[in-house]
Design an enzyme around this catalytic site. Structure first.
Site, mmCIF file in Angstrom:
data_model
loop_
_atom_site.group_PDB
_atom_site.id
_atom_site.type_symbol
_atom_site.label_atom_id
_atom_site.label_comp_id
_atom_site.label_asym_id
_atom_site.label_seq_id
_atom_site.Cartn_x
_atom_site.Cartn_y
_atom_site.Cartn_z
ATOM 1 N N ASP A 99 0.830 -1.196 0.000
ATOM 2 C CA ASP A 99 0.000 0.000 0.000
ATOM 3 C C ASP A 99 0.870 1.253 0.000
ATOM 4 O O ASP A 99 1.950 1.255 -0.583
ATOM 5 C CB ASP A 99 -0.941 -0.042 1.208
ATOM 6 C CG ASP A 99 -2.274 0.626 0.945
ATOM 7 O OD1 ASP A 99 -2.335 1.862 1.040
ATOM 8 O OD2 ASP A 99 -3.260 -0.075 0.642
ATOM 9 N N HIS B 11 -3.249 5.992 3.821
ATOM 10 C CA HIS B 11 -4.080 4.830 3.508
ATOM 11 C C HIS B 11 -3.503 3.547 4.092
ATOM 12 O O HIS B 11 -4.216 2.744 4.706
ATOM 13 C CB HIS B 11 -4.225 4.714 1.985
ATOM 14 C CG HIS B 11 -5.250 3.728 1.532
ATOM 15 N ND1 HIS B 11 -4.949 2.431 1.203
ATOM 16 C CD2 HIS B 11 -6.588 3.867 1.338
ATOM 17 C CE1 HIS B 11 -6.052 1.796 0.824
ATOM 18 N NE2 HIS B 11 -7.062 2.652 0.890
ATOM 19 N N SER C 248 -11.792 -0.797 1.327
ATOM 20 C CA SER C 248 -10.471 -1.171 1.847
ATOM 21 C C SER C 248 -10.491 -1.245 3.370
ATOM 22 O O SER C 248 -9.789 -2.059 3.977
ATOM 23 C CB SER C 248 -9.400 -0.188 1.372
ATOM 24 O OG SER C 248 -9.637 1.114 1.846
#
Length: 567
Positions: free
Chosen positions: A104, A173, A495
């Site tokens: 990520d 994120h 997610s």
């Protein structure tokens, strides 16, 4: 590999090609003068001068060999913590002995959510693809920098940790996902991840190269990552888990909408094979593409000759991508009409053809492919540069007969689109992104615990081969999570739901693997258990195109596990 060759991997002057047939003589000859790095026994990456990339590159190098661009699948971040859904079941389990792997945007390794009570790290290793080093890259991967647990602990002891290990997460994120799955307990901030004693393995992706951003018309400043870097990241997670002899959950919270929507890309097949190993579970986020008006579906009526798909394009749109997918065994022709009503081009069902039309200041490129997997369905990749404002019409007609003439159009991820680009009559289904539309992976969609409703934007619908997707729905709205800089936020999106499910799965593997109760557990087994144990509405039919097999049910999972072990 020498330093000059290693530089090609990250250089903007070299383009990347994904190969899963690199032993074929034809492929060897095509790339005979180029750098080829064999990632594993099946997959290699070729690096070629970027000036060999032309308008017909998708057909020149192959539909599956051109790396796709993947975007983030978190829909919203609020700087207030609103909801803390504590899983019921698995009391006494905390994920200890299990690895959680994320590919990520990185991680804020300094955050208290990733430290033990003695202030040491809970991260087993980090591979930051964006930091250059001469000798500290992972073996055989040749780029980025790898940091061990010992090095991270030394950095944490420093008054300036980033001067020792400069790994950051500027977007947040990756930090959010890792924290939801397995953040440490923080009583002062009323926070705790699902599997608070699991260890982390982190891959920070480098940004996609500029030539790919331009090829796929990705707006400046929007985060996107290329497919081969994600493949390399998953390969790294596999190597770490093998070296430590530990079970691992691999969680992917990024996706791509310009894919086959059936899960047959080189990357998807690789992830499926990884997830079949004992002690490995591969979890993917379904996406946030429903209610975005970026999917169109039609089945041409038996008595009709054509069906028209209309696409609205707003003012000063710099460009976008779109994919047509015609269902086998029929073949389709498409006539493209501009908003002015002028005919632009006809695209026949011809394999390997690239059609290019310039009109005024605009450019349209259409790449056709027939010989791709999944029953040889028909694909056309459209690229629109400076398109005319107004409603474009795509008149689709297929070979006549008594078989259904079904087709789809998809636009790029909403992250990559101008807000004023949408289908006039959109369809919310078949909106699950890649790689989550793969049958072999565990796909999670998002629902709101507070309202007991599916998240408005959560992708849904069986894949194009009608394989049931998603698999389950999990909490994914306003979940508390750590954020870079030591703070906490609430996050929403598929997610987020995937990260929550990854945390639950760490508890499952701790129960099954680390305690020798079910050392065979892998993605197919866990997916089956989650489907069996999910909470279902008696008024709905399952598998359901919105909810999959139902809502993830931790207590029910444990009950099913115990029942299976008693057989």
């Amino acid at each position: 590999m020498n330093e000059a060759d290693r530089y090609k991997i990250i250089s903007e002057n070299y383009a990347d090609i994904i190969l899963d047939d690199w032993n074929r003589e034809e492929v060897r000859q095509k790339f005979s003068g180029d750098l080829i790095n064999h990632i594993n026994s099946d997959i290699a990456f070729a690096y070629i001068p970027v000036d060999r990339m032309t308008l017909d590159s998708i057909n020149q190098f192959g539909y599956y060999s051109m790396p796709g661009c993947y975007g983030l699948l978190t829909a919203e971040i609020n700087h207030e913590c609103l909801l803390d859904p504590k899983p019921q079941g698995f009391e006494g389990y905390d994920g200890k002995g299990v690895l959680l792997g994320f590919v990520d945007t990185g991680i804020d390794y300094r955050h208290p959510a990733f430290r033990k009570k003695d202030n040491t790290t809970r991260i087993a290793s980090i591979w930051d693809q964006s930091i250059r080093s001469r000798d500290n890259h992972p073996r055989g991967l040749y780029y980025g920098t790898e940091y061990s647990k010992e090095q991270i602990n030394l950095a944490l002891q420093s008054s300036d940790p980033l001067s020792v290990i400069p790994v950051t997460d500027d977007i947040g994120h990756g930090t959010i996902m890792a924290g939801i799955a397995c953040g440490s307990e923080d009583k002062d901030n009323h926070f705790q991840g699902v599997a608070s004693e699991a260890e982390l393995v982190i891959v920070k992706l480098k940004p996609a190269k500029q030539y790919l951003r331009e090829l796929y018309i990705i707006p400046d400043g929007v985060p996107c990552y290329q497919e081969n870097d994600i493949i390399a990241g998953v390969e790294y997670l596999d190597r770490i888990a093998s070296s430590l002899n530990r079970p691992i959950i691999i969680c992917i919270g990024i996706g791509n909408n310009i894919v086959d929507h059936v899960g047959l890309r080189i990357s998807s097949r690789f992830y499926t094979s990884i997830g079949e190993k004992p002690g490995y579970v591969f979890i993917t986020a379904a996406g946030n593409e429903a209610n975005r008006k970026n999917h169109y579906y039609e089945s041409i009526a038996p008595e009709a000759i054509t069906a028209d798909a209309e696409l609205h394009v707003g003012k000063k749109n710099p460009g976008f991508m779109m994919q047509f997918w015609g269902q086998s065994p029929n073949f389709f022709w498409i006539d493209v009409y501009m908003p002015s009503g002028d005919f632009l081009m006809r695209i026949p069902p011809v394999d390997g053809q690239t059609k290019i039309e310039k009109r005024d200041n605009g450019l349209v490129v259409a790449d056709s492919a027939l010989g791709i997997p999944s029953n040889h369905n028909q694909s056309i990749i459209f690229r629109f540069h400076n398109p005319m404002e107004g409603n474009w019409t795509f008149s689709v007609f297929g070979s006549m007969g008594d078989l259904p003439r079904e087709f789809h159009f998809w636009l790029s991820l909403h992250n990559f689109l101008a807000e004023d680009t949408y289908f006039i009559k959109p369809n919310n289904y078949t909106t699950i992104v890649g790689p989550a539309n793969s049958a072999g992976l565990l796909t999670v969609t998002s629902y709101d615990v507070a309202t007991e409703k599916l998240d408005f934007y959560s992708s849904r619908g069986f894949n194009v081969d009608q394989f049931p997707k998603p698999d389950v729905a999990a909490p994914g709205v306003n979940l508390p999570a750590p954020f870079p800089g030591g703070s906490y936020v609430s996050a929403s999106g598929s997610s987020v739901a995937a990260a929550y499910t990854a945390g639950i799965t760490a508890l499952v593997l701790q129960w099954g693997e680390a305690e020798d109760k079910a050392d065979f557990l892998n993605t197919p087994h866990v997916k089956h258990i989650y489907q069996l144990s999910a909470l279902r509405d008696e008024d709905m039919k399952y598998p359901n195109e919105d909810w999959g097999y139902g809502i993830l049910n931790p207590q029910g999972i444990l009950d099913v596990l115990k029942e299976l072990m008693a057989l």
